[in-house]
Scaffold this active site. Structure first.
Site, short mmCIF file in Angstrom:
data_model
loop_
_atom_site.label_atom_id
_atom_site.label_comp_id
_atom_site.label_asym_id
_atom_site.label_seq_id
_atom_site.Cartn_x
_atom_site.Cartn_y
_atom_site.Cartn_z
CE LYS A 157 -3.93 1.78 2.44
NZ LYS A 157 -5.10 1.72 1.05
N1 PPE Z 1 -7.85 -1.69 -3.00
C1 PPE Z 1 -7.33 -0.33 -3.12
C2 PPE Z 1 -6.70 0.13 -4.40
C3 PPE Z 1 -7.43 0.00 -1.89
O1 PPE Z 1 -7.01 1.40 -1.60
C4 PPE Z 1 -8.05 -0.23 -0.72
C5 PPE Z 1 -8.11 0.51 0.68
C6 PPE Z 1 -8.71 -1.73 -0.74
C7 PPE Z 1 -8.50 -2.52 -1.96
C8 PPE Z 1 -9.36 -2.42 0.30
O2 PPE Z 1 -8.22 -2.39 1.48
P1 PPE Z 1 -8.71 -2.78 3.02
O3 PPE Z 1 -8.93 -1.33 3.22
O4 PPE Z 1 -7.49 -3.41 3.55
O5 PPE Z 1 -9.97 -3.57 2.88
N2 PPE Z 1 -8.21 1.94 0.35
C9 PPE Z 1 -8.09 2.82 1.72
C10 PPE Z 1 -7.94 4.08 1.17
C11 PPE Z 1 -8.80 4.84 0.79
C12 PPE Z 1 -8.56 6.49 0.54
O6 PPE Z 1 -9.34 7.01 -0.22
O7 PPE Z 1 -7.44 6.89 1.05
C13 PPE Z 1 -9.20 2.56 2.71
O8 PPE Z 1 -10.37 1.86 2.54
O9 PPE Z 1 -8.96 3.17 3.78
#
Ligand code: PPE
Length: 311
Positions: A157
């Protein structure tokens, strides 16, 4: 963004307005950072952070993939996160730990720069709107491909990766859609700009497998476990865009987005939120809000004394 009192920066709680960095910081110029998004919820037993340990483990993995040594252990960052929630007095908030190469040397190589670590917390409502949560959103397949495994490690990330997401969501919004869905370079379904994707067809739940350029989402993992526990069949496999158009139900998930139904993709009507989506959305919200004994081990409690400013 709603400002709170304190930000944890490099080992100290400091005033929100004082959390500043130098404009020569490496991370600003080259996107050389890693971050997390975590939610704390108000539960019957107080403020609970959902899967904090798992998020901090992913932060460590993300840093490792960037050859970055985090100057704090996961245990230290866990204690810092809980302390910050307490200091800001908000039982319900979004937590944003970020580690990045700071000020020292410019030039693409990150060598010679300190690693700065910051944790912010602030109230963050629904990611795609209350109406989106209830009625579903309209999504568009992006013309931008999701970064591939040999472009930037998509398992990390990393802050720089989000330029890919920013372009995709900007394109979708400007075209009048709520969110973008990115495909891999080979054309398989990957992620939303900030979410993982699920489909339902003939009662079976599908989601792209981890090799499809997706972020290994903690919400995704949560939903797979919850859905299986509820007796659903969940298959992780490569999906193509027509699987989205022909699905009975499609939803997105993420820490920020929670479980958000998709009602339309590229002007193909999928329909209003379906029974499986609504069941999983409810089960997810019950889990994070501490209403499910079954998954109680995913909650880590912070102690928050109610602040006078709390609305
Ligand atoms: N894919 C991407 C590209 C992504 O950024 C997130 C989280 C996920 C999947 C889901 O991951 P998880 O949160 O572990 O279930 N995106 C984060 C950031 C959003 C933002 O705008 O900043 C979030 O959901 O916190």
């Amino acid at each position: 963004m709603q400002e709170l009192e304190k930000i944890w920066m490099n080992g100290e709680l400091i005033d929100w307005a004082d959390a500043k960095i130098h404009v020569g910081s490496h991370g600003l110029h080259y996107g050389s950072g890693v971050f997390e998004g975590i939610r704390a919820y108000e539960t019957p037993k107080g403020s609970a952070v959902f899967r904090l340990t798992d998020h901090l483990r992913r932060l460590e993995d993300s840093a490792k993939l960037l050859y970055m040594d985090l100057p704090y252990s996961s245990d230290e960052l866990k204690a810092a996160s809980l302390e910050l929630i307490g200091a800001n007095g908000r039982a319900e908030c979004y937590l944003r730990p970020i580690a990045f190469y700071g000020y020292g040397e410019l030039g693409v190589s990150a060598a010679g720069n300190p690693v700065e670590v910051v944790i912010m917390s602030w109230p963050w409502g629904t990611y795609l709107g209350e109406e989106g949560m209830r009625m579903g959103i309209r999504a568009k397949i992006s013309s931008w491909k999701r970064v591939g495994p040999n472009v930037i490690p998509h398992v990390s990330k990393a802050t720089g990766i989000y330029l890919n997401s920013m372009l995709a969501v900007t394109e979708a919004n400007r075209a009048g859609y709520d969110e973008a869905i990115l495909l891999t370079d080979e054309g398989f379904v990957a992620d939303g700009s900030g979410e993982n994707i699920f489909t339902v067809r003939d009662g079976t739940i599908y989601t792209p497998d981890l090799s499809a350029s997706i972020l290994p989402g903690i919400t995704r993992d949560t939903i797979i476990q919850i859905a299986q526990d509820l007796g659903h069949r969940v298959i992780e496999k490569t999906l193509i865009r027509t699987d989205l158009y022909l699905a009975d139900e499609v939803f997105m998930c993420g820490t920020a987005a929670e479980v958000t139904p998709i009602r339309e993709i590229d002007d193909h009507v999928v329909g209003p939120p379906g029974a499986v989506t609504l069941e999983i959305q409810q089960a997810y919200l019950d889990t994070v809000r501490g209403r499910s004994e079954r998954w109680a081990h995913w909650l880590e409690y912070a102690s928050v004394s109610p602040a006078p400013a709390e609305a």
